[in-house]
Design an enzyme around this catalytic site. Structure first.
Site, short mmCIF file in Angstrom:
data_model
loop_
_atom_site.label_atom_id
_atom_site.label_comp_id
_atom_site.label_asym_id
_atom_site.label_seq_id
_atom_site.Cartn_x
_atom_site.Cartn_y
_atom_site.Cartn_z
N GLU A 94 -6.41 7.51 0.91
CA GLU A 94 -5.60 8.49 1.64
C GLU A 94 -6.41 9.75 1.94
O GLU A 94 -6.40 10.25 3.08
CB GLU A 94 -4.36 8.84 0.81
CG GLU A 94 -3.42 9.81 1.48
CD GLU A 94 -2.74 9.22 2.71
OE1 GLU A 94 -1.93 8.30 2.56
OE2 GLU A 94 -3.02 9.69 3.83
N ASP A 150 -7.42 11.18 5.61
CA ASP A 150 -6.92 12.50 6.04
C ASP A 150 -8.08 13.43 6.39
O ASP A 150 -8.02 14.15 7.40
CB ASP A 150 -6.06 13.13 4.93
CG ASP A 150 -4.79 12.33 4.65
OD1 ASP A 150 -4.48 11.43 5.44
OD2 ASP A 150 -4.12 12.61 3.64
N SER A 156 0.50 8.32 7.73
CA SER A 156 -0.61 8.98 7.03
C SER A 156 -1.76 9.27 7.97
O SER A 156 -2.52 10.21 7.75
CB SER A 156 -1.18 8.05 5.96
OG SER A 156 -0.35 7.99 4.86
#
Ligand SMILES: *[C@@H]1O[C@H](CO)[C@@H](O)[C@H](O)[C@H]1NC(C)=O
Ligand SMILES: *[C@@H]1O[C@H](CO)[C@@H](O)[C@H](O)[C@H]1NC(C)=O
Ligand SMILES: *[C@@H]1O[C@H](CO)[C@@H](O)[C@H](O)[C@H]1NC(C)=O
Ligand SMILES: *[C@@H]1O[C@H](CO)[C@@H](O)[C@H](O)[C@H]1NC(C)=O
Ligand SMILES: *[C@@H]1O[C@H](CO)[C@@H](O)[C@H](O)[C@H]1NC(C)=O
Ligand SMILES: *[C@@H]1O[C@H](CO)[C@@H](O)[C@H](O)[C@H]1NC(C)=O
EC number: 3.4.14.10
Length: 559
Positions: A276, A280, A476
């Protein structure tokens, strides 16, 4: 025989032992009590005092965020925001006097002083609050929570204390999840933009987004610009992965890409890159190239960590101008803890009032919850939180590069059961509901705050994680992209001597739709249900649509 039994029952249910304001809760059936909490073990409790003027904060937020207001862009100072949310002196006195009587010393836990924190043994907490702290096991996740089914606050203190966390709130911490699902052989290094477009149907890299959404390729230049990315669950990104990602997909950038890491609540600051955080950071630095970027690594993955991050930011004189978060909760966790949900939401209102644009992902289970992982037994759709807070921007997902985008069917969306619909979206949402007719009737709350607000591509993002390229799907992925769009728009605004955009929903809903790509094809599924179909205009699958940077730039420079 029946009469005495009835009498006996009546007697035990009289509130004989209870003094003051009692809060009781019946947790969802997946929480099983295991045993009383160990009396000597330590509890950290946060006491939340009522704000002096929360309506004033909301009015001030809209005043500086509405492009028609003469005060548009005149964001509030730290002191101005704190004046709205600080508790009244009477409240501070009532609560600290009560604690002092019990020999408990509290520490101030928020910049405005609306939160106090105490550390006391379970036995003392049981006495203080007439509570019975117990270990509960969440059968869905296997996690245990120390909670009580009831707390009682003395009458003279009750008006001065909204609630204490964690006591009766059964909010499960975030669960580890990895958005990456497939190792990929990296596509041949792109030499020209033309080739780039061709691979986008299979592997999305920053140049695909740049071409499709008309992002500028020149790095941003304003030095007072900034963007923050939150990370929970020991997620971390590395410079090594980012460097290789840039070598492969941003060969046009000659400077070394960089980001800072700041730890909150003991969050990790180094380590092996994880899914993640790598996604990001790579799609923040890779899109908002040149904007100073900070990864906020938060050690507590429960509700407390989310509040602690905002309190940390509110304590700064210079906040990040954009904050992107690709984590969230099931809103239903906050039933019975609505006051706690309001604290979250008001925290984001404070960030917005100070000029920060706050982005949250809308969830990856369509109309049904976050991290859905068991047989679907739901009778209604499950919205996600904080997306349902009206003071932030919720981001859904789309897919498709050859022609108009369509809904990514996992894109979270729907209607809050806690927060009512804000004025800025009432017209477009009413229009959608009229067009929807009786579809999904009874499965969602027609009066709730509707989400997402916007969307962007969210499928097949190439991400470098611990030395390997992976493909990632999810809101996400779309969330840091939207956050980066606003960081780039802020760059143009700052260079033109204008204020950062701050809370953008009033702008987007009033004038922004024409600067977005309306997504009208597909629907978000979930729980065996069709979900909400995309339609012309706003819809609860893709919001108002995806960014068209050129048009957005013209809009925000004209303000
Ligand atoms: C406290 O909770 C435990 C379960 O952990 C229960 O067995 C016990 O009866 C409760 N005590 C009181 C006084 O309610
Ligand atoms: C949200 O609710 C669904 C359905 O009950 C459950 O499977 C999932 O684990 C929950 N997600 C979180 C993050 O608690
Ligand atoms: C969502 O789309 C994916 C990819 O096209 C497909 O495999 C999946 O079955 C769809 N899910 C639902 C619930 O329609
Ligand atoms: C529907 O949403 C409103 C907020 O708009 C809330 O007050 C109400 O309790 C919700 N109804 C249900 C059945 O959850
Ligand atoms: C990271 O990559 C190294 C080298 O390939 C490998 O040895 C290690 O197990 C990986 N760590 C994780 C957590 O995947
Ligand atoms: C909707 O998108 C699908 C691809 O997902 C495409 O096959 C179909 O033609 C599109 N429909 C319309 C009306 O554009």
């Amino acid at each position: 025989m029946i009469v005495p039994l009835f009498l006996a029952l009546s007697i035990v249910t009289l509130p004989l032992a209870v003094h003051g304001r009692q809060t009781t809760v019946i947790p969802k059936s997946n929480f099983i009590p295991l045993h009383p909490a160990v009396p000597s073990s330590s509890l950290q409790l946060t006491l939340v005092l009522p704000p002096t003027n929360i309506d004033g904060l909301h009015a001030a937020l809209y005043d500086v965020s509405d492009p028609k207001s003469p005060n548009y862009g005149k964001h509030l100072s730290k002191a101005e925001v704190e004046a709205f949310v600080a508790p009244k002196p009477d409240s501070v006195k009532a609560v600290t006097d009560w604690l002092t009587q019990h020999n408990i010393h509290a520490q101030v836990a928020s910049p405005s002083g609306d939160m106090l924190r105490i550390n006391i043994p379970v036995s003392e907490a049981n006495d203080l609050l007439e509570a019975n702290f117990t270990e509960f096991k969440d059968q869905n996740t296997g996690l245990t929570l120390t909670r009580t089914l009831s707390v009682s606050i003395p009458d003279e203190v009750a008006p001065h204390l909204q609630y204490i966390y964690p006591t009766t709130q059964f909010i499960v911490p975030l669960k580890p999840h990895n958005p990456a699902f497939e190792v990929v052989t990296p596509p041949p290094k792109m030499k020209t933009k033309r080739q780039g477009v061709d691979i986008c149907a299979i592997d999305v890299v920053p140049q695909c987004l740049e071409d499709y959404y008309h992002f500028p390729s020149a790095p941003a230049t304003a030095t007072d610009n900034s963007i923050g990315v939150s990370a929970y669950l020991n997620e971390i990104a590395t410079e090594d992965d980012l460097d290789i990602f840039f070598l492969a997909w941003r060969p046009d950038v000659t400077t070394t890409p960089e980001f800072n890491v700041v730890s909150v609540d003991g969050g990790v600051t180094s380590g092996v890159g994880t899914g993640e955080a790598s996604l990001d950071i790579q799609y923040t630095v890779g899109v908002a190239t040149g904007v100073p970027t900070t990864l906020y690594s938060v050690g507590d993955a429960g509700g407390q960590g989310f509040i602690d991050l905002v309190n940390f930011l509110l304590g700064l004189d210079e906040l990040p101008l954009v904050l992107s978060t690709s984590y969230g909760f099931n809103e239903s966790d906050f039933f019975g803890a609505e006051d706690f949900a309001n604290t979250f939401c008001n925290a984001y209102a404070q960030l917005g009032a100070r000029g920060t644009s706050v982005f949250f992902c809308s969830g990856d289970n369509g109309v049904y919850s976050f991290s859905f992982d068991s047989a679907c037994d739901a009778t209604t759709f499950g919205p996600t939180f904080p997306s349902t807070c009206p003071f932030l921007t919720s981001v859904g997902a789309t897919t498709g590069f050859n022609g108009p985008e369509v809904v990514a069917n996992f894109s979270g969306g729907g209607f809050s059961n806690i927060f009512s619909r804000p004025d800025y979206q009432s017209t477009v949402v009413s229009g959608y509901l009229d067009a929807l007719g009786s579809t999904n009737a009874g499965l969602f709350n027609r009066t709730g705050r509707a989400f997402p607000d916007v969307s962007a591509q969210g499928v097949n993002y190439v991400t470098r994680i611990n030395g390997t390229f992976w493909l990632s799907d999810g809101t996400s992925a779309s969330t840091p992209v939207w956050a980066s769009v606003v960081a780039l728009l802020n760059d143009a605004r700052l260079n033109a001597g204008k204020a950062p955009l701050g809370f953008i929903n009033p702008l987007l809903y009033s004038q922004g739709a024409a600067a977005l790509n309306d997504v009208t094809n597909g629907s978000n599924a979930g729980c065996g249900k069709q979900g909400f179909p995309a339609m012309e205009g706003w819809d609860p699958a893709t919001g108002l649509g995806s960014p068209d940077y050129d048009k957005l730039l013209a809009l925000v420079i004209g303000l």
